[in-house]
Design a protein around this motif. Structure first.
Motif, PDB file in Angstrom:
ATOM      1  N   CYS A 309       0.841  -1.208   0.000  1.00 43.03           N
ATOM      2  CA  CYS A 309       0.000   0.000   0.000  1.00 43.03           C
ATOM      3  C   CYS A 309       0.875   1.257   0.000  1.00 43.03           C
ATOM      4  O   CYS A 309       0.625   2.201  -0.763  1.00 43.03           O
ATOM      5  CB  CYS A 309      -0.923   0.017   1.217  1.00 43.03           C
ATOM      6  SG  CYS A 309      -2.296  -1.146   1.134  1.00 43.03           S
ATOM      7  N   TRP A 310       1.885   1.269   0.855  1.00 42.41           N
ATOM      8  CA  TRP A 310       2.770   2.439   0.906  1.00 42.41           C
ATOM      9  C   TRP A 310       3.593   2.560  -0.371  1.00 42.41           C
ATOM     10  O   TRP A 310       3.851   3.674  -0.851  1.00 42.41           O
ATOM     11  CB  TRP A 310       3.678   2.361   2.133  1.00 42.41           C
ATOM     12  CG  TRP A 310       2.967   2.586   3.426  1.00 42.41           C
ATOM     13  CD1 TRP A 310       2.848   1.715   4.472  1.00 42.41           C
ATOM     14  CD2 TRP A 310       2.241   3.762   3.822  1.00 42.41           C
ATOM     15  NE1 TRP A 310       2.102   2.264   5.489  1.00 42.41           N
ATOM     16  CE2 TRP A 310       1.721   3.530   5.113  1.00 42.41           C
ATOM     17  CE3 TRP A 310       1.984   4.986   3.205  1.00 42.41           C
ATOM     18  CZ2 TRP A 310       0.957   4.480   5.794  1.00 42.41           C
ATOM     19  CZ3 TRP A 310       1.222   5.932   3.883  1.00 42.41           C
ATOM     20  CH2 TRP A 310       0.719   5.681   5.151  1.00 42.41           C
ATOM     21  N   ALA A 311       3.991   1.427  -0.938  1.00 42.58           N
ATOM     22  CA  ALA A 311       4.714   1.471  -2.215  1.00 42.58           C
ATOM     23  C   ALA A 311       3.811   2.000  -3.321  1.00 42.58           C
ATOM     24  O   ALA A 311       4.262   2.715  -4.227  1.00 42.58           O
ATOM     25  CB  ALA A 311       5.223   0.079  -2.576  1.00 42.58           C
ATOM     26  N   ARG A 312       2.528   1.651  -3.253  1.00 42.04           N
ATOM     27  CA  ARG A 312       1.554   2.094  -4.265  1.00 42.04           C
ATOM     28  C   ARG A 312       1.413   3.611  -4.291  1.00 42.04           C
ATOM     29  O   ARG A 312       1.261   4.225  -5.345  1.00 42.04           O
ATOM     30  CB  ARG A 312       0.212   1.421  -3.960  1.00 42.04           C
ATOM     31  CG  ARG A 312      -1.024   2.086  -4.471  1.00 42.04           C
ATOM     32  CD  ARG A 312      -1.379   1.707  -5.863  1.00 42.04           C
ATOM     33  NE  ARG A 312      -2.712   2.148  -6.202  1.00 42.04           N
ATOM     34  CZ  ARG A 312      -3.064   3.404  -6.462  1.00 42.04           C
ATOM     35  NH1 ARG A 312      -2.157   4.361  -6.412  1.00 42.04           N
ATOM     36  NH2 ARG A 312      -4.307   3.715  -6.771  1.00 42.04           N
ATOM     37  N   VAL A 313       1.454   4.273  -3.118  1.00 35.79           N
ATOM     38  CA  VAL A 313       1.219   5.723  -3.058  1.00 35.79           C
ATOM     39  C   VAL A 313       2.508   6.536  -3.033  1.00 35.79           C
ATOM     40  O   VAL A 313       2.467   7.765  -3.133  1.00 35.79           O
ATOM     41  CB  VAL A 313       0.365   6.093  -1.825  1.00 35.79           C
ATOM     42  CG1 VAL A 313      -0.961   5.363  -1.869  1.00 35.79           C
ATOM     43  CG2 VAL A 313       1.096   5.782  -0.518  1.00 35.79           C
ATOM     44  N   SER A 314       3.633   5.866  -2.879  1.00 28.63           N
ATOM     45  CA  SER A 314       4.906   6.584  -2.798  1.00 28.63           C
ATOM     46  C   SER A 314       5.147   7.409  -4.063  1.00 28.63           C
ATOM     47  O   SER A 314       4.911   6.954  -5.180  1.00 28.63           O
ATOM     48  CB  SER A 314       6.057   5.591  -2.603  1.00 28.63           C
ATOM     49  OG  SER A 314       7.287   6.275  -2.478  1.00 28.63           O
ATOM     50  N   SER A 315       5.612   8.635  -3.888  1.00 26.98           N
ATOM     51  CA  SER A 315       5.842   9.547  -5.006  1.00 26.98           C
ATOM     52  C   SER A 315       6.736  10.682  -4.522  1.00 26.98           C
ATOM     53  O   SER A 315       6.978  10.821  -3.314  1.00 26.98           O
ATOM     54  CB  SER A 315       4.513  10.102  -5.525  1.00 26.98           C
ATOM     55  OG  SER A 315       3.896  10.902  -4.534  1.00 26.98           O
TER      56      SER A 315
END
Length: 731
Positions: A309-315
């Protein structure tokens, strides 16, 4: 009935004797209610004992019984309606149940499922209050709920069976067992109709609130929610909002959750197409709820989904997401160590490390490279990195944007190639994506020879493909395009345009050999940009030739991906403006006019923007020629601004007014004309709120007569009103 007394296991001989005892009797005896009763009772016993027999054998017995039963409908109906003890009803119902149970155990096919439905139809046709029983419906539903029948309209038939059951029971205020709904919800969730299963689940919850459902335990409701959640997750057309809504309803109704529930919800959130803000909100909600569950053990699977989940939103705008992912990985490793490395449910997997590396890569932060290295080294303590881990590592290095990151990326590629040469580690063979990541790393390294190094990696990829012929090594448009892009970012390198075009020609040859479409407007445009930045003398000619080639590829070759767009035309205009052509202003205006006409005609891909107009003005500003040609440049500059202000081409910028003033200062015939034109341009600039420091400096050096008229403060320094620069972006 006497035939069964003192007998052993049921066999064909016994069945034959029983059939003969009734079938050969005189008609008046067969119509005797008592004889009919004993005949049904005998069969009920037969089918009860026959559950242990082979399915085909029992079904043959039942077919004979059913055939004779239907032939004596009049007698049977009279018997059923006049027997006050209802013994015949019980025996008849039991006979059918025994047969249906055998069919369920045998996982009967389509014909048996249809036969089971016919049995139910017959029992309903008797119009008795007590038949068919709930168990008859449940068993028929179980038969149709087999996976092998999904393609035979099983979901629709199950819906019909449910409606029939509800009509029969709800109308008489009878309660309905939960098992009826559970089986249908499972079937619909499994066969790609999870949305339909969700509707039924909600219908079930409404009935349960009305206390119309018989439940043995709440765990059954948990199972039904899990069926639907997993079904929604696995469907081709994801229903992410519906899944989250069901999860919320589960919490609202205080339905118990288990480890499967949290695994499904967290996994679905991590792979959803929901906006990032919603992903963060829902993921934190689910994770917090999981941590509060004293009876549910948080496993590595749960940690993996939350890290994803955190990898999905990381930017770049949400860099702390990567830190959250690292924190969860640290927590999981510590839990595993506390278990003395014995609890496999807490053992970190390769996917955990790869997801953290992906989260770091998506920050595009050069400072994250050291963290990536650390996570990669920690992974090696548990596992030998696989191709996914290496690929994630290389993507992170590609965002390092410095020489060290590019150098490290190439070292990793060398390591993978070396390992892949051994039989044991062929699975680590680099692929097109791997090589492309290294090309990107060099392209982003910002060193003078970055493009040279990027092209060298592309050549290695091409050689690897030629040597092996393996499709996973075939250079694609991204690999070629990234190398071309590296040359397009190189400034003041005379050969940049030619090197970029050389890669384009290799790409063209690969397209011809493979039959795959590789060329597109992006790569062509980047070659044009490379020529523009190269300052090569014939750069404008090359740019115009490439523009025509793109049109031909689209019109005659049928490759619409090569159609020029706004960026393409703007790059050609920029190249023209930098050229030494005497007629470049007219040529630029012709191209810009064509863009405007096409855009007004409905082609949104060529909509001119402020950069397009600024490039055209730049061509006017740097026209060198006769007095007549310079006068023409001024006229065109005025026409360009009239066109820009007459239609929706987007907001202006300080650059467009600065370039316009520069054009007037270079091309005006005399000081009077210069002051006139500059005053008009500057007034418009102030009115729009784009008068920045660069424009004031230009006025001071190029149009001092106008500069002297600007407002001043008590120190006699130029100080313009705030509204004149209200739209200037502050650095």
């Amino acid at each position: 009935s006497a035939i069964f007394k003192g007998q052993g296991p049921i066999n064909n001989e016994i069945v034959t004797r029983m059939q003969d005892s009734f079938g050969t009797a005189p008609p008046e005896e067969r119509q005797c209610p008592k004889a009919c009763y004993h005949w049904v009772k005998a069969h009920s016993k037969l089918f009860g004992c026959g559950r242990k027999c082979e399915h085909p054998e029992l079904m043959a017995w039942f077919s004979d019984f059913d055939k004779n039963l239907r032939q004596t409908d009049v007698l049977l109906n009279a018997l059923l309606h006049n027997d006050p003890s209802e013994r015949i009803v019980s025996l008849l119902g039991t006979a059918y149940i025994s047969t249906l149970i055998t069919m369920v155990k045998a996982e009967a096919g389509l014909e048996s499922a249809r036969r089971a439905t016919e049995m139910l139809d017959y029992l309903e046709s008797l119009k008795l209050e007590d038949l068919p029983w709930t168990e008859h419906f449940r068993l028929v539903i179980s038969i149709w709920a087999q996976e092998q029948l999904f393609e035979h309209n099983a979901p629709e038939i199950l819906q019909d069976l449910l409606h029939r059951y509800e009509d029969r029971h709800l109308s008489s205020n009878k309660k309905i067992p939960l098992i009826i709904y559970e089986r249908i919800i499972w079937t619909w969730s499994q066969c790609g109709k999870a949305e339909k299963a969700a509707d039924l689940l909600r219908h079930f919850m409404r009935l349960s609130e009305e206390r119309t459902i018989i439940m043995s335990s709440k765990s059954q409701i948990t199972r039904m929610f899990n069926y639907v959640l997993l079904g929604l997750f696995h469907e081709n057309e994801r229903k992410d909002n519906l899944l989250i809504d069901l999860w919320t309803e589960m919490q609202k109704h205080n339905v118990p959750r288990d480890h499967i529930t949290y695994s499904a919800v967290l996994k679905a959130i991590s792979t959803s197409r929901l906006p990032k803000e919603r992903v963060v909100k829902e993921a934190i909600n689910a994770w917090t709820a999981l941590q509060s569950e004293a009876e549910i053990k948080t496993s590595a699977r749960h940690y993996g989904s939350m890290i994803s989940c955190w990898a999905r939103v990381s930017s770049p705008g949400l860099k702390n997401a990567a830190d959250k992912a690292i924190g969860l990985l640290d927590e999981l490793e510590n839990l595993y160590k506390e278990s003395n490395s014995e609890d496999d449910d807490l053992k970190p997997h390769q996917a955990h490390f790869s997801s953290v590396i992906t989260a770091l890569a998506r920050t595009r932060d050069p400072q994250s490279v050291s963290k990536v290295d650390d996570v990669f080294d920690r992974m090696k303590l548990h596992y030998e990195p696989d191709i996914i881990a290496y690929s994630s590592f290389l993507r992170a290095l590609a965002n390092g944007r410095n020489e060290e990151s590019a150098k490290r990326a190439e070292e990793i590629l060398d390591e993978m190639e070396t390992k892949a040469d051994t039989a044991e580690e062929k699975h680590l063979r680099p692929n097109t994506v791997t090589y492309t990541s290294v090309i990107v790393a060099h392209s982003n390294s910002k060193v003078p020879d970055a493009a040279e190094k990027a092209e060298r990696i592309l050549s290695r990829l091409e050689f690897a493909f030629q040597r092996s012929g393996d499709s996973i090594l075939q250079p694609d448009s991204i690999a070629f395009g990234t190398a071309i892009n590296a040359w397009s970012k190189t400034r003041d390198c005379v050969e940049a345009g030619e090197r970029a075009e050389g890669i384009l020609r290799r790409m063209e040859a690969m397209e011809k050999d493979s039959g795959k479409t590789l060329l597109n407007a992006i790569v062509y445009t980047n070659v044009i940009v490379a020529y523009w930045r190269s300052r090569q003398k014939n750069a404008a000619d090359k740019a115009l030739d490439l523009l025509e080639e793109m049109k031909n590829k689209a019109d005659e070759g049928g490759n619409i991906d090569c159609l020029p767009d706004t960026r393409t035309y703007t790059s050609v205009l920029q190249t023209l403006a930098r050229s030494s052509r005497s007629n470049k202003a007219d040529m630029a205006w012709k191209i810009l006019s064509k863009m405007c006409d096409d855009y007004r005609g409905g082609n949104l891909t060529v909509r001119p923007n402020v950069f397009s107009f600024t490039a055209c003005l730049n061509a006017c500003a740097h026209t060198v020629g006769t007095a007549e040609e310079r006068k023409r440049a001024v006229e065109l500059a005025l026409r360009i601004m009239v066109e820009f202000n007459s239609y929706d081409y987007g907001p202006p910028s300080p650059a467009i007014y600065r370039t316009l003033l520069l054009a007037f200062s270079h091309q005006a015939e005399n000081a009077s004309d210069l002051l006139k034109y500059a005053t008009i341009a500057f007034s418009r600039c102030c009115q729009e709120g784009y008068a920045d420091d660069s424009i004031l400096i230009l006025l001071e050096t190029k149009v001092p007569a106008l500069y002297e008229k600007l407002p001043r403060n008590h120190l006699n320094q130029v100080e313009i009103p705030l509204e004149w620069s209200m739209n200037v972006k502050k650095s």
